[in-house]
Motif scaffolding. Structure first.
Motif, PDB file in Angstrom:
ATOM      1  N   ARG A  15       0.795  -1.130  -0.019  1.00  0.00           N
ATOM      2  CA  ARG A  15       0.078  -0.028  -0.105  1.00  0.00           C
ATOM      3  C   ARG A  15       0.819   1.192  -0.104  1.00  0.00           C
ATOM      4  O   ARG A  15       0.223   2.244  -0.184  1.00  0.00           O
ATOM      5  CB  ARG A  15      -0.902  -0.175   1.136  1.00  0.00           C
ATOM      6  N   ALA A  18      -0.009   3.140  -3.098  1.00  0.00           N
ATOM      7  CA  ALA A  18      -1.312   3.360  -3.484  1.00  0.00           C
ATOM      8  C   ALA A  18      -1.825   4.691  -3.608  1.00  0.00           C
ATOM      9  O   ALA A  18      -1.337   5.697  -2.759  1.00  0.00           O
ATOM     10  CB  ALA A  18      -2.311   2.255  -2.373  1.00  0.00           C
ATOM     11  N   SER A  23      -6.516   4.698   0.915  1.00  0.00           N
ATOM     12  CA  SER A  23      -5.833   3.769   1.681  1.00  0.00           C
ATOM     13  C   SER A  23      -4.943   4.544   2.976  1.00  0.00           C
ATOM     14  O   SER A  23      -4.249   5.536   2.553  1.00  0.00           O
ATOM     15  CB  SER A  23      -4.573   2.899   0.960  1.00  0.00           C
TER      16      SER A  23
END
Length: 105
Positions: A15, A18, A23
Motif C-alpha cells: 500500500r 497506493a 488507503s
C-alpha cells in the motif's frame, strides 16, 4: 505469530504506493515520516493509558494499534518485522544487564 507480522508487513508494503485517498497506509506514507512518527507517539500514549486502566481488551487493542503504526514506521525506513525479530533473537538468552553492557562496547 511472526507469520501474522510478515503478512501485515507485506500489506503495508503493497500500500506504500497506493492512492492516499483510498488507503489509510498510503495516506500515512504520503504525509511523510513526521506524520508516521506522530501516530506512533499517539499510539504509545494510548497504550500507556490503557495499561494504567483495568481493561485488558483495551490494552490489547491499543497495543495492536501501536504495533501496526510501528510496522508502518519501519516500512518507511525500508525495514520490516524480520529486522526487529532478528534483533530479539540475537538478544535471546542474554540477560538485560549483559545486553546493555554489550551496547557500550
Amino acid at each position: 505469530m511472526s507469520d501474522t507480522l510478515e503478512k501485515l508487513a507485506a500489506v503495508i508494503e503493497a500500500r506504500k504506493d497506493a492512492d492516499p485517498g483510498s488507503s489509510y497506509v498510503a495516506g500515512l506514507f504520503d504525509k511523510g515520516m513526521e506524520s508516521i512518527l506522530k501516530k506512533v507517539g499517539e499510539e504509545s500514549t494510548e497504550t500507556i493509558m490503557a495499561a494504567l486502566g483495568p481493561d485488558d481488551a483495551q490494552l490489547v487493542h491499543e497495543t495492536a494499534d501501536l504495533w501496526f503504526h510501528t510496522l508502518v514506521m519501519l516500512a518507511a525506513r525500508g525495514l520490516g518485522p524480520d529486522a526487529v525479530l532478528a534483533e530479539l533473537e540475537r538478544r535471546f538468552g542474554m540477560s538485560g544487564i549483559e545486553e546493555k553492557a554489550a551496547r557500550k562496547k
